[in-house]
Write a protein that holds these residues in place. Structure first.
Motif, PDB file in Angstrom:
ATOM      1  N   ALA B 169       0.844  -1.208   0.000  1.00 15.16           N
ATOM      2  CA  ALA B 169       0.000   0.000   0.000  1.00 15.16           C
ATOM      3  C   ALA B 169       0.874   1.250   0.000  1.00 15.16           C
ATOM      4  O   ALA B 169       1.854   1.328   0.738  1.00 15.16           O
ATOM      5  CB  ALA B 169      -0.894  -0.023   1.233  1.00 15.16           C
ATOM      6  N   GLY B 170       0.525   2.201  -0.830  1.00 18.42           N
ATOM      7  CA  GLY B 170       1.244   3.477  -0.867  1.00 18.42           C
ATOM      8  C   GLY B 170       2.537   3.445  -1.649  1.00 18.42           C
ATOM      9  O   GLY B 170       3.272   4.436  -1.684  1.00 18.42           O
ATOM     10  N   SER B 171       2.876   2.310  -2.273  1.00 20.63           N
ATOM     11  CA  SER B 171       4.128   2.239  -3.027  1.00 20.63           C
ATOM     12  C   SER B 171       3.859   2.375  -4.528  1.00 20.63           C
ATOM     13  O   SER B 171       2.721   2.505  -4.967  1.00 20.63           O
ATOM     14  CB  SER B 171       4.819   0.903  -2.744  1.00 20.63           C
ATOM     15  N   ALA B 172       4.960   2.302  -5.298  1.00 19.88           N
ATOM     16  CA  ALA B 172       4.855   2.490  -6.754  1.00 19.88           C
ATOM     17  C   ALA B 172       4.043   1.371  -7.409  1.00 19.88           C
ATOM     18  O   ALA B 172       3.510   1.553  -8.504  1.00 19.88           O
ATOM     19  CB  ALA B 172       6.249   2.536  -7.355  1.00 19.88           C
ATOM     20  N   ILE B 173       3.952   0.242  -6.720  1.00 22.50           N
ATOM     21  CA  ILE B 173       3.258  -0.906  -7.327  1.00 22.50           C
ATOM     22  C   ILE B 173       1.784  -0.578  -7.625  1.00 22.50           C
ATOM     23  O   ILE B 173       1.206  -1.050  -8.599  1.00 22.50           O
ATOM     24  CB  ILE B 173       3.384  -2.166  -6.437  1.00 22.50           C
ATOM     25  N   GLN B 174       1.215   0.275  -6.801  1.00 21.98           N
ATOM     26  CA  GLN B 174      -0.187   0.661  -7.039  1.00 21.98           C
ATOM     27  C   GLN B 174      -0.312   1.420  -8.350  1.00 21.98           C
ATOM     28  O   GLN B 174      -1.246   1.214  -9.111  1.00 21.98           O
ATOM     29  CB  GLN B 174      -0.682   1.534  -5.893  1.00 21.98           C
ATOM     30  N   HIS B 175       0.673   2.303  -8.610  1.00 20.16           N
ATOM     31  CA  HIS B 175       0.654   3.066  -9.860  1.00 20.16           C
ATOM     32  C   HIS B 175       0.825   2.139 -11.059  1.00 20.16           C
ATOM     33  O   HIS B 175       0.188   2.320 -12.092  1.00 20.16           O
ATOM     34  CB  HIS B 175       1.744   4.149  -9.846  1.00 20.16           C
ATOM     35  N   ILE B 176       1.678   1.135 -10.869  1.00 19.80           N
ATOM     36  CA  ILE B 176       1.891   0.173 -11.974  1.00 19.80           C
ATOM     37  C   ILE B 176       0.573  -0.551 -12.282  1.00 19.80           C
ATOM     38  O   ILE B 176       0.197  -0.715 -13.442  1.00 19.80           O
ATOM     39  CB  ILE B 176       3.003  -0.843 -11.604  1.00 19.80           C
ATOM     40  N   LEU B 177      -0.121  -0.941 -11.219  1.00 22.12           N
ATOM     41  CA  LEU B 177      -1.393  -1.656 -11.415  1.00 22.12           C
ATOM     42  C   LEU B 177      -2.444  -0.759 -12.075  1.00 22.12           C
ATOM     43  O   LEU B 177      -3.240  -1.229 -12.889  1.00 22.12           O
ATOM     44  CB  LEU B 177      -1.919  -2.197 -10.084  1.00 22.12           C
ATOM     45  N   VAL B 178      -2.412   0.531 -11.737  1.00 20.06           N
ATOM     46  CA  VAL B 178      -3.351   1.471 -12.374  1.00 20.06           C
ATOM     47  C   VAL B 178      -3.046   1.549 -13.868  1.00 20.06           C
ATOM     48  O   VAL B 178      -3.962   1.493 -14.713  1.00 20.06           O
ATOM     49  CB  VAL B 178      -3.255   2.876 -11.726  1.00 20.06           C
ATOM     50  N   VAL B 179      -1.741   1.623 -14.209  1.00 25.52           N
ATOM     51  CA  VAL B 179      -1.339   1.703 -15.623  1.00 25.52           C
ATOM     52  C   VAL B 179      -1.799   0.439 -16.363  1.00 25.52           C
ATOM     53  O   VAL B 179      -2.347   0.515 -17.464  1.00 25.52           O
ATOM     54  CB  VAL B 179       0.200   1.893 -15.731  1.00 25.52           C
TER      55      VAL B 179
END
Lengths: 261, 513
Positions: B169-179
């Motif tokens: 939570a709160g890491s870059a992985i969330q942004h990757i998943l959004v992309v």
């Protein structure tokens, strides 16, 4: 005193479970009557049939001489009911809920207004008048349901475990309210497993066990029936009566088994 | 292995346990399966016939791939809620010595079991095509393997992504998943707009799945690259799930109240309804119930309208038709979208009454003891509810139709008749069926089953309106014929409405709660 509630030979089964087996009860006008019994005795089922939430398989239920099967709506207008676990329309405010309760009982608007103010004051809920029911505590919801049940000044108030979830101050107020109603020749019929509550509040009680009434009367007559001493509490009387009944049933069962063998 | 099976059986029993509460559930499941199998059978025959007449399924890879991609994107969006478990799972399994891997494997197996109950009949569709086209055993084997691997891929991916969202939570992985989600949504643009980029040329998982399935259904060997692609994505999702199971995932889980589709206690839905009331009452409290000199009937209609405003039902109906508006305006340039628009309207106007009645059941069933014990005339109480449902389900679509008639379509008679008929018939049928299942010995029927029966019965009774719409599109009726048929259908709908209202008024006396 004349009868306000008459239950004659009441039977009810849920699939294979026989919940009521010929229950008979008589509740007089102007008394606080308690229905006590162990879990699964049939207390809530009896209450639900009396208020019209469940149908009966057999029997007669009358309130003030009106038969539930023949004069359903007139019958129900004589009753106020509060269930054990109160569930209210959470999307309404407390005031809207009480207006709704008054409207469906066809109370005139000016009387609804007056009685809402009275009961909000009695139950100390005035500051929550505009709050959504959703935001009220369990005890407050219980009080709101009680106010709604009393709004039309019913001849018979029926309550399932009335004091559960209510703070001591609220309990005291409710007991006072019950006494006032009895003075006005109104009746309060409560079902409870809290024997101390029943002992302190009720004029008469009925003990039911496995769907049948095993004893009824005031505490002194119950002491006599159970052959307990003059200082016996309702709890002691209750335990004696239900244990005796259970023992009696066990011996009948053993006798049957012996005969079959 | 035995521990995995223990967890699996416990989960399946808990989900399906509520099903045994009533014997009637078995009958209703049978009706559901019969309906779906029948539909799949029809679809299978239609597809087979089309292939026999020379339809080349492999030409539809772009469209099918876009649909699968949309499904994957929706799955991804649901995983953004994080690692969600039921409260009983937290107290039963997380406090034991069961490892995350056993828990995850058992969860996926039980999901697959529940999935196969509801969607198993879709394999009938594949079966019909396979038998009718006499496909070779090798093709059949490959077809079912690709179908099962694709389902497992989606399940693995959903589970793994939801865990990653919680653990990181709160890491870059969330942004990757959004992309990734946005990328998966891109091919879906093709479904509503003729987009120039061909995503089927890109290595999307949906492309490989669509290409493999459509080739196999046509009886052809799919390109090896698509089979390899499906297999690679499946293995990757399995490895990702395995990676997730190595983490201490239990402490990242968020427990929610248990909900089974067979559960009749409505605990989870009631909690959700409470959240809706908190949200919508901010607007809804502007509309209040007052003490006015009005009939009980009018007061009760107002009370129901207040409920529908405050529990979000009205908002949901609004959103439904705003979507119709957007799709209609967006597809205006793509040629004559009138039939497609009517089709969406027909489906929506059938679903809206079911949704409204289901929301009433969730919000009101527990407090139904109030009117039932009050001595209020139950005929007035329930008929006011029915009129309130009609009052909500008619004006909003009419508004949408009027707006659209200005933008795109000049003749609003057809959609108006469709919406009014569907609302009157749908509301009365749905409420009648709901009340029927509040009678003695029927209370344990799950809500979704009641909704399903209502939908079936409504669609049968609305069929004259559908026939009218189909005929008018084929024969291009003039305005006089439209008016005559429209008036006839409205009278028919009103008669159905009155019939169920009368039946309802008798039925309410049998309610037991």
């Amino acid at each position: 005193m004349s009868l306000i509630l008459e239950i004659r030979d009441l039977w009810k089964a849920y699939d294979e479970v026989q919940a009521l087996r010929g229950l008979n009860l008589e509740v007089k006008r102007g008394e606080i009557f308690g229905l006590i019994g162990p879990n699964g005795a049939g207390k809530t089922t009896s209450l639900k049939i009396v208020v019209g939430l469940l149908s009966m398989d057999k029997g007669i239920v009358k309130v003030d001489g009106r038969n539930i099967r023949e004069e359903l709506y007139e019958y129900k207008r004589l009753i106020g009911y509060v269930p054990e676990s109160v569930s209210l329309p959470e999307y309404l405010t407390l005031e809207e809920f009480l207006i709704y309760s008054g409207k469906i009982r066809e109370i005139p608007n000016d009387e609804i207004k007056e009685r809402i103010s009275f009961f909000l004051r009695v139950f100390e809920l005035e500051d929550r008048r505009k709050s959504l029911i959703l935001s009220l505590s369990r005890g407050m919801k219980q009080k709101a349901a009680m106010a709604a049940a009393l709004l039309h000044d019913p001849a018979l108030l029926i309550l399932d475990e009335p004091l559960v979830g209510i703070d001591p101050m609220g309990q005291h107020k409710i007991k006072e309210l019950f006494s006032e109603r009895v003075n006005e020749e109104k009746t309060v019929f409560i079902s409870t497993h809290m024997l101390d509550t029943a002992e302190r509040m009720c004029d008469r009680v009925a003990v039911i066990h496995k769907g049948r009434r095993i004893a009824s009367g005031d505490l002194s007559s119950l002491r006599r029936i159970s052959e307990e001493g003059g200082n016996a509490t309702l709890e002691e009387v209750f335990l004696k009566l239900t244990e005796e009944k259970a023992e009696e049933e066990r011996s009948i069962f053993s006798e049957d088994i012996r005969r079959q063998k | 292995m035995s521990r995995l099976l223990d967890v699996y059986f416990a989960k399946v029993k808990i989900v399906l346990g509520a099903f045994k509460a009533s014997r009637i559930n078995l009958f209703l499941i049978f009706i559901y399966l019969f309906g779906v199998v029948f539909g799949c059978f029809g679809m299978g025959v239609a597809v087979t016939e089309a292939i026999r007449r020379g339809l080349d399924l492999s030409a539809y890879v772009d469209e099918f791939s876009a649909l699968i991609s949309l499904g994957l994107a929706v799955t991804m969006i649901t995983s953004f809620r994080g690692f969600i478990v039921f409260d009983y799972e937290e107290s039963l399994f997380f406090t034991s010595t069961i490892t995350p891997w056993i828990f995850l494997a058992a969860s996926i197996l039980s999901d697959l079991t529940i999935f196969s109950i509801f969607f198993g009949p879709f394999f009938v569709l594949l079966g019909i095509i396979v038998v009718s086209l006499s496909l070779s055993p090798m093709i059949v084997l490959l077809l079912f393997t690709v179908a099962i691997l694709s389902i497992l891929f989606v399940l693995f991916l959903k589970k793994a992504f939801s865990i990653l969202i919680s653990v990181y939570a709160g890491s870059a992985i969330q942004h990757i998943l959004v992309v990734i989600t946005v990328l998966l949504l891109l091919p879906a643009i093709r479904l509503v707009y003729p987009f120039p980029i061909r995503y089927s040329g890109l290595p999307y998982p949906s492309t490989f799945i669509a290409e493999a399935l459509l080739h196999l259904l046509s009886g052809k060997h799919p390109p090896s690259i698509s089979l390899l692609g499906v297999f690679s994505y499946f293995i990757s999702s399995l490895m990702l799930l395995f990676f997730c199971s190595r983490k201490d995932i239990f402490r990242y889980a968020r427990a929610v109240p248990f909900f089974s589709p067979f559960d009749t206690s409505m605990k989870a839905q009631t909690i959700k309804m409470g959240q809706n009331i908190r949200l919508f009452s901010k607007i809804g409290l502007k509309f209040t119930l007052n003490l006015r000199s009005e009939s009980l009937f009018r007061f009760l209609i107002k009370k129901e309208m207040t409920r529908m405003i405050r529990d979000g039902s009205l908002f949901a109906v609004l959103i439904f038709y705003i979507i119709v508006l957007i799709i209609s305006v967006a597809t205006k340039s793509a040629g004559d979208s009138f039939p497609a628009w009517l089709f969406i309207l027909a489906i929506y106007s059938l679903i809206v009454p079911t949704m409204l009645v289901t929301n009433w059941r969730i919000g009101e069933l527990n407090s139904l003891w109030i009117p039932l014990t009050s001595g209020v005339n139950l005929k007035i109480f329930f008929s006011s509810l029915l009129y309130a449902l009609v009052l909500v389900s008619i004006p909003i679509p009419i508004g949408a139709i009027v707006i659209l008639s200005f933008i795109t379509h000049p003749n609003p008679i057809l959609p108006l008749v469709l919406v009014v008929s569907a609302s009157m018939i749908g509301s009365s049928v749905n409420l009648f069926v709901m009340i029927h299942f509040l009678g003695k010995r029927r209370r344990t029927t799950p809500g979704f089953m009641i909704g399903w029966i209502s939908l079936l019965l409504s669609s049968v009774l609305i069929s004259p309106a559908y026939v009218y719409v189909a005929f008018s599109l084929i024969f291009k009726f003039n305005s006089q014929i439209h008016l005559a048929f429209g008036a006839g259908l409205l009278v028919y709908s009103y008669l159905i409405f009155r019939f169920f209202l009368k039946k309802l008024e008798r039925k309410v006396l049998n309610i037991e709660i």
